[in-house]
Design an enzyme around this catalytic site. Structure first.
Site, PDB file in Angstrom:
ATOM      1  N   GLY A 278       0.580  -1.700  -0.138  1.00  0.00           N
ATOM      2  CA  GLY A 278       0.172  -0.070   0.189  1.00  0.00           C
ATOM      3  C   GLY A 278       0.761   1.569  -0.256  1.00  0.00           C
TER       4      GLY A 278
ATOM      5  N   ARG B 245     -15.942 -14.970  -9.788  1.00  0.00           N
ATOM      6  CA  ARG B 245     -15.208 -13.966  -9.530  1.00  0.00           C
ATOM      7  C   ARG B 245     -16.593 -12.701  -9.299  1.00  0.00           C
ATOM      8  NH1 ARG B 245     -11.234 -11.724 -14.160  1.00  0.00           N
ATOM      9  NH2 ARG B 245     -12.549 -12.916 -15.561  1.00  0.00           N
TER      10      ARG B 245
ATOM     11  N   ILE C  81      -7.782  -9.753 -12.016  1.00  0.00           N
ATOM     12  CA  ILE C  81      -8.108  -8.867 -13.297  1.00  0.00           C
ATOM     13  C   ILE C  81      -8.795  -8.907 -12.811  1.00  0.00           C
ATOM     14  CG2 ILE C  81      -8.458  -9.310 -15.544  1.00  0.00           C
ATOM     15  CD1 ILE C  81      -4.932 -10.862 -15.362  1.00  0.00           C
TER      16      ILE C  81
ATOM     17  N   HIS D 133       0.719   0.996 -13.239  1.00  0.00           N
ATOM     18  CA  HIS D 133       1.621   0.209 -13.552  1.00  0.00           C
ATOM     19  C   HIS D 133       2.829   0.224 -13.097  1.00  0.00           C
ATOM     20  CE1 HIS D 133       2.383  -3.479 -15.792  1.00  0.00           C
ATOM     21  NE2 HIS D 133       3.355  -3.225 -16.305  1.00  0.00           N
TER      22      HIS D 133
ATOM     23  N   ASP E 211      -4.521  -3.496 -17.800  1.00  0.00           N
ATOM     24  CA  ASP E 211      -2.427  -2.730 -18.482  1.00  0.00           C
ATOM     25  C   ASP E 211      -3.243  -2.357 -19.803  1.00  0.00           C
ATOM     26  OD1 ASP E 211      -2.049  -3.435 -15.834  1.00  0.00           O
ATOM     27  OD2 ASP E 211      -0.272  -5.508 -16.285  1.00  0.00           O
TER      28      ASP E 211
END
Ligand code: GRF
Length: 220
Positions: A16, A69, A96, A113, A149
């Site tokens: 974090g 998910r 993801i 990223h 990404d």
């Protein structure tokens, strides 16, 4: 500026440090936003402790408690909406996102990223850059779309790769700039200065600069 500050929901999985940079920027008055909630998929994420230390609500939502998910993401999405979150910031979130979630919060999710996208997407962007032998790498904040990404790019920082770098030293040099560009990207969003046109994000009223990072330097 006054008015209601933009509410952020920050999704995390680990240490974090980007969350911390966002919190610090807000506390210093450099970012007109408020972290409404931090949500982790890992119970022991240090990011949760960081949030609580600043009086920010921090939730662990266990993916294993849900059969898919989408179900896990639905609960996350509901928690974010309940708190009136206007921008979701992925900060070291290691899952993801499904099309369902991306579509539910279209152009209201951003990610950081540790490479100059579209180079080196996926895991270990810093190691990929080192292995490939690029002389300049960096970091990217982008809107999230269905591909990993991949979405429209908001801001990038170019960072030199030095002769004796290893993965850790390069990652640390890049991280310093992650901590600068992530709060800046959020501030531009909060100020309504970002306009998505296809793959390009237009940044309104941003001063232009024309110099380049050259590595190794031209002289010396
Ligand atoms: C950062 O390098 C970020 O670019 C990547 O994951 C890492 C998270 O670090 N997506 P931290 O948890 O913010 O310290």
């Amino acid at each position: 500026m006054g008015g209601n500050p933009l509410k952020l929901g920050v999704l995390v999985s680990g240490r974090g440090s980007n969350l911390q940079a966002i919190i610090d920027a807000i506390e210093r008055g450099n970012l007109e936003a408020q972290v409404a909630v931090v949500i982790s998929d890992k119970e022991d994420a240090f990011a949760l402790e960081r949030a609580r230390k600043h009086g920010i609500e921090a939730l662990f939502i266990d993916p294993k408690a849900y059969s898919s998910r989408e179900e896990h993401e639905k609960v996350i999405g509901d928690e974010l909406e309940k708190r009136g979150v206007g921008l979701i910031c992925l900060a070291g979130y290691m899952r993801i996102l499904s099309e369902y979630f991306v579509d539910r919060f279209r152009w209201r999710i951003i990610n950081i990223h540790p490479a100059l996208l579209p180079s080196f997407p996926g895991l270990h962007g810093q190691k990929q850059a080192l292995d490939y032998g690029v002389k300049i790498s960096g970091c990217t904040v982008h809107f999230v779309d269905e591909k990993t990404d991949h979405g429209p790019i908001i801001i990038q920082a170019a960072v030199p790769v030095l002769e004796d770098d290893n993965e850790d030293t390069l990652a640390a040099r890049i991280l310093e700039y992650e901590h600068k560009i992530y709060p800046r990207a959020i501030q531009l969003f909060a100020q309504g200065r970002l306009e998505i046109e296809g793959r390009r994000v237009k940044v309104r009223r941003a001063p232009a600069h024309t110099w380049a990072v050259v590595n190794p330097p031209l002289e010396g």
